[in-house]
Design a protein around this motif. Sequence first.
Motif, short mmCIF file in Angstrom:
data_model
loop_
_atom_site.label_atom_id
_atom_site.label_comp_id
_atom_site.label_asym_id
_atom_site.label_seq_id
_atom_site.Cartn_x
_atom_site.Cartn_y
_atom_site.Cartn_z
N GLY A 73 -8.49 1.93 26.26
CA GLY A 73 -8.58 3.12 25.82
C GLY A 73 -6.93 3.28 25.58
N ILE A 74 -6.12 2.20 25.22
CA ILE A 74 -4.79 2.57 24.97
C ILE A 74 -4.55 2.34 23.49
CG2 ILE A 74 -2.33 1.45 25.42
CD1 ILE A 74 -3.54 0.05 27.84
N ILE A 75 -5.19 1.87 22.53
CA ILE A 75 -5.23 1.70 21.29
C ILE A 75 -6.33 1.87 20.53
CG2 ILE A 75 -2.91 0.20 21.31
CD1 ILE A 75 -4.77 -2.06 20.35
N LYS A 76 -6.36 2.18 19.30
CA LYS A 76 -7.51 2.24 18.48
C LYS A 76 -7.28 1.04 17.12
CE LYS A 76 -9.87 5.82 20.09
NZ LYS A 76 -11.18 5.83 20.53
N GLU A 77 -8.24 0.76 16.71
CA GLU A 77 -8.15 -0.01 15.52
C GLU A 77 -8.91 0.45 14.37
OE1 GLU A 77 -9.59 -4.61 13.87
OE2 GLU A 77 -10.34 -3.68 15.56
N TYR A 78 -8.02 0.47 13.22
CA TYR A 78 -8.67 1.10 11.84
C TYR A 78 -8.32 0.00 10.91
CZ TYR A 78 -8.81 5.50 14.47
OH TYR A 78 -9.04 6.52 15.34
N LEU A 98 -5.38 -7.85 22.43
CA LEU A 98 -5.85 -6.42 21.49
C LEU A 98 -7.20 -6.01 21.92
CD1 LEU A 98 -4.26 -7.66 18.30
CD2 LEU A 98 -3.37 -6.17 19.68
N ASN A 99 -8.21 -6.89 21.87
CA ASN A 99 -9.57 -6.47 22.35
C ASN A 99 -9.63 -5.83 23.57
OD1 ASN A 99 -10.78 -7.00 19.81
ND2 ASN A 99 -11.40 -9.17 20.65
N VAL A 115 -0.61 -6.76 27.81
CA VAL A 115 -1.31 -5.35 27.74
C VAL A 115 0.14 -4.37 27.72
CG1 VAL A 115 -2.65 -3.30 28.34
CG2 VAL A 115 -3.83 -5.69 28.20
N ASN A 116 0.76 -4.57 28.88
CA ASN A 116 1.82 -3.76 29.06
C ASN A 116 3.00 -4.05 28.01
OD1 ASN A 116 0.80 -2.64 31.48
ND2 ASN A 116 1.95 -4.13 32.81
N ILE A 117 3.13 -5.13 27.60
CA ILE A 117 4.16 -5.53 26.57
C ILE A 117 3.99 -4.97 25.34
CG2 ILE A 117 5.51 -7.57 25.53
CD1 ILE A 117 5.46 -9.04 28.23
N ILE A 118 2.67 -5.39 24.82
CA ILE A 118 2.29 -4.84 23.53
C ILE A 118 2.48 -3.33 23.35
CG2 ILE A 118 0.56 -4.58 21.93
CD1 ILE A 118 -0.05 -7.71 22.65
N SER A 119 1.80 -2.54 24.44
CA SER A 119 1.65 -1.05 24.45
C SER A 119 3.32 -0.74 24.34
CB SER A 119 1.10 -0.66 25.80
OG SER A 119 0.10 -1.07 25.80
N GLY A 173 -1.28 -17.25 22.06
CA GLY A 173 -2.21 -17.85 21.51
C GLY A 173 -3.56 -17.20 21.63
N ARG A 174 -3.54 -16.21 22.36
CA ARG A 174 -4.83 -15.42 22.73
C ARG A 174 -4.51 -13.98 22.14
NH1 ARG A 174 -5.01 -16.53 28.85
NH2 ARG A 174 -6.74 -14.98 28.86
#
Length: 227
Positions: A207-212, A200-201, A161-165, A194-195
């Motif tokens: 509440g860090i990202i949104k999907e569109y 992402l979910n 979560v930290n790295i992708i953010s 692999g997960r």
Amino acid sequence: MTKTKMKCVLTNWDYIYNLCRNLSNKIKDSDFKIDVVVALTRGGWIPGRILCDFIGLHDLVGLKIEHYVGTALMEDEAIVKYTVDERAVKDKNVLIIDDITDTGKSIESARDYILKLNPKDIKTAVLQFLFTSNAKIDFYAEYLDEWAWIIYPWNFIEDMVNIISRIMREGDKDYWSKTDIKKDLKDLYQIEPGRLDEVLNEIIYRGIIKEYNGMYILKETKEKKVV
């Protein structure tokens, strides 16, 4: 913005279990008879519990030391946040355990704190001893002569979560596809998770990202655009 780049190593439960076994064998081969294990939380708690199983010990207590405040982000000093009861360690042989030592500050702070509680003796143990550490460690399962951020099974989601953010905040785009994220994970962090869908979910849930429409955007970026 400059992009963070660092080597990360993913570990799995079997690998960690074997490290715990190797560590327990080294302790058994010594003349140190443990009365109580003090696990530095959060990283040392699971290794501490597994170690207790290997050596047949029932007394395990936690000591909360805060040094890292995020993935590869640390405070200047390691501090004791939550203490242990003096009765747990007084006049006893204490083993302090953590998952890894990379600077040595956490485990040294723990040793200094436990010393004030009048133990009979103190030894220290870690699963992995990174060459950058200045700590005196009595027992370790593995020595690492190359720096890397180790991602353990118990903090996989948190680190990812930290790295992708961080990737998205430091990146040059607003909308990210899974392919974009995978590419930066590999190029910048040497990670091929692999997960990814699960992570992402979880980032969406927090509440860090949104999907569109299959694309991902930081919530803070979306809010700025709305304003």
